[in-house]
Design a protein around this motif. Sequence first.
Motif, PDB file in Angstrom:
ATOM      1  N   PRO A  97       0.812  -1.217   0.000  1.00 47.92           N
ATOM      2  CA  PRO A  97       0.000   0.000   0.000  1.00 47.92           C
ATOM      3  C   PRO A  97       0.850   1.273   0.000  1.00 47.92           C
ATOM      4  O   PRO A  97       1.987   1.270   0.453  1.00 47.92           O
ATOM      5  N   GLY A  98       0.260   2.322  -0.513  1.00 48.85           N
ATOM      6  CA  GLY A  98       0.916   3.624  -0.514  1.00 48.85           C
ATOM      7  C   GLY A  98       1.087   4.172  -1.909  1.00 48.85           C
ATOM      8  O   GLY A  98       0.764   3.527  -2.901  1.00 48.85           O
ATOM      9  N   LYS A  99       1.611   5.382  -1.960  1.00 50.18           N
ATOM     10  CA  LYS A  99       1.863   6.082  -3.217  1.00 50.18           C
ATOM     11  C   LYS A  99       3.226   5.651  -3.764  1.00 50.18           C
ATOM     12  O   LYS A  99       4.182   5.471  -3.004  1.00 50.18           O
ATOM     13  N   LYS A 100       3.324   5.493  -5.083  1.00 50.40           N
ATOM     14  CA  LYS A 100       4.614   5.190  -5.699  1.00 50.40           C
ATOM     15  C   LYS A 100       5.568   6.343  -5.424  1.00 50.40           C
ATOM     16  O   LYS A 100       5.224   7.507  -5.622  1.00 50.40           O
ATOM     17  N   ILE A 101       6.773   5.981  -4.973  1.00 47.06           N
ATOM     18  CA  ILE A 101       7.734   7.031  -4.661  1.00 47.06           C
ATOM     19  C   ILE A 101       9.047   6.879  -5.418  1.00 47.06           C
ATOM     20  O   ILE A 101       9.893   7.771  -5.343  1.00 47.06           O
ATOM     21  N   THR A 102       9.213   5.769  -6.131  1.00 47.93           N
ATOM     22  CA  THR A 102      10.431   5.600  -6.922  1.00 47.93           C
ATOM     23  C   THR A 102      10.157   4.685  -8.109  1.00 47.93           C
ATOM     24  O   THR A 102       9.300   3.805  -8.034  1.00 47.93           O
ATOM     25  N   ASN A 103      10.885   4.927  -9.174  1.00 49.73           N
ATOM     26  CA  ASN A 103      10.851   4.036 -10.330  1.00 49.73           C
ATOM     27  C   ASN A 103      12.087   3.149 -10.376  1.00 49.73           C
ATOM     28  O   ASN A 103      12.242   2.348 -11.284  1.00 49.73           O
ATOM     29  N   ALA A 104      12.981   3.318  -9.399  1.00 46.82           N
ATOM     30  CA  ALA A 104      14.248   2.593  -9.385  1.00 46.82           C
ATOM     31  C   ALA A 104      14.118   1.281  -8.620  1.00 46.82           C
ATOM     32  O   ALA A 104      13.785   1.264  -7.437  1.00 46.82           O
ATOM     33  N   LYS A 105      14.410   0.203  -9.315  1.00 43.32           N
ATOM     34  CA  LYS A 105      14.482  -1.112  -8.675  1.00 43.32           C
ATOM     35  C   LYS A 105      15.805  -1.212  -7.921  1.00 43.32           C
ATOM     36  O   LYS A 105      16.699  -0.388  -8.118  1.00 43.32           O
ATOM     37  N   PRO A 106      15.961  -2.237  -7.069  1.00 44.48           N
ATOM     38  CA  PRO A 106      17.244  -2.415  -6.386  1.00 44.48           C
ATOM     39  C   PRO A 106      18.401  -2.457  -7.380  1.00 44.48           C
ATOM     40  O   PRO A 106      18.332  -3.148  -8.397  1.00 44.48           O
ATOM     41  N   GLY A 107      19.432  -1.672  -7.101  1.00 45.25           N
ATOM     42  CA  GLY A 107      20.599  -1.586  -7.974  1.00 45.25           C
ATOM     43  C   GLY A 107      20.507  -0.464  -8.986  1.00 45.25           C
ATOM     44  O   GLY A 107      21.504  -0.086  -9.585  1.00 45.25           O
ATOM     45  N   GLN A 108      19.310   0.094  -9.171  1.00 43.80           N
ATOM     46  CA  GLN A 108      19.110   1.148 -10.176  1.00 43.80           C
ATOM     47  C   GLN A 108      19.081   2.556  -9.575  1.00 43.80           C
ATOM     48  O   GLN A 108      18.865   3.518 -10.298  1.00 43.80           O
ATOM     49  N   SER A 109      19.283   2.655  -8.286  1.00 38.57           N
ATOM     50  CA  SER A 109      19.307   3.958  -7.625  1.00 38.57           C
ATOM     51  C   SER A 109      20.735   4.285  -7.222  1.00 38.57           C
ATOM     52  O   SER A 109      21.465   3.426  -6.718  1.00 38.57           O
ATOM     53  N   ILE A 110      21.128   5.509  -7.406  1.00 39.36           N
ATOM     54  CA  ILE A 110      22.470   5.934  -6.998  1.00 39.36           C
ATOM     55  C   ILE A 110      22.597   5.884  -5.472  1.00 39.36           C
ATOM     56  O   ILE A 110      23.687   5.748  -4.932  1.00 39.36           O
ATOM     57  N   HIS A 111      21.455   5.936  -4.764  1.00 40.71           N
ATOM     58  CA  HIS A 111      21.482   5.749  -3.309  1.00 40.71           C
ATOM     59  C   HIS A 111      22.073   4.386  -2.954  1.00 40.71           C
ATOM     60  O   HIS A 111      22.714   4.255  -1.916  1.00 40.71           O
ATOM     61  N   ASN A 112      21.854   3.375  -3.794  1.00 41.13           N
ATOM     62  CA  ASN A 112      22.339   2.025  -3.504  1.00 41.13           C
ATOM     63  C   ASN A 112      23.856   1.930  -3.490  1.00 41.13           C
ATOM     64  O   ASN A 112      24.412   0.917  -3.052  1.00 41.13           O
ATOM     65  N   TYR A 113      24.531   2.972  -3.950  1.00 39.68           N
ATOM     66  CA  TYR A 113      25.990   2.980  -4.008  1.00 39.68           C
ATOM     67  C   TYR A 113      26.590   4.058  -3.116  1.00 39.68           C
ATOM     68  O   TYR A 113      27.807   4.218  -3.052  1.00 39.68           O
ATOM     69  N   GLY A 114      25.732   4.820  -2.455  1.00 41.76           N
ATOM     70  CA  GLY A 114      26.205   5.838  -1.521  1.00 41.76           C
ATOM     71  C   GLY A 114      26.642   7.132  -2.160  1.00 41.76           C
ATOM     72  O   GLY A 114      27.399   7.897  -1.562  1.00 41.76           O
ATOM     73  N   PHE A 115      26.143   7.414  -3.395  1.00 34.78           N
ATOM     74  CA  PHE A 115      26.535   8.637  -4.103  1.00 34.78           C
ATOM     75  C   PHE A 115      25.368   9.606  -4.272  1.00 34.78           C
ATOM     76  O   PHE A 115      25.390  10.463  -5.150  1.00 34.78           O
TER      77      PHE A 115
END
Length: 164
Positions: A60-78
């Motif tokens: 449930p909830g509003k979509k907040i990202t289109n990035a799957k795991p590995g597709q976000s720069i957050h996943n690499y700490g940048f």
Amino acid sequence: MDNYTKQKINRLHPSIQAEVITIVNECNTALKGKAKIRITQGFRTFEEQNLLYNQGRTHPGKKITNAKPGQSIHNYGFAVDICLIIEDKIASWDTAKDWDNDKIADWYECVKIFAKFGWEWGGNWKKFKDLPHFEKRGHNNWRKLIKLKQDTNGYVILKKEYYA
């Protein structure tokens, strides 16, 4: 700089931690009124990314990202997301408010400082504007990052070939 922001910085990729400290300090110096910058998001695990990606899809909830795991720069700490903390207690994402009355919206004072250090602002994106988001240029290609080896702490190991 508040402790929450310090904790988020400490989880970023080690190669950018000192720069982010400098950026936050410059933002806080520029914001002479009630507002200070807070980093609300930084490094995000693939598991955390998956939970965010599933929100509004299988959860449930509003979509907040289109990035799957590995597709976000957050996943690499940048990448970081920010808000402004007003009088050390109220979170604000108001991009127009000028808390220090210097005729420049406080949010945009921070945008300019991040840009000075070579960071891309999600507010400039054409398709999916992400106003709280900033990512380090030169490190913002997840297709390259996902191929890199990780050190024992889980951070990608940057090599010269990455920049080619």
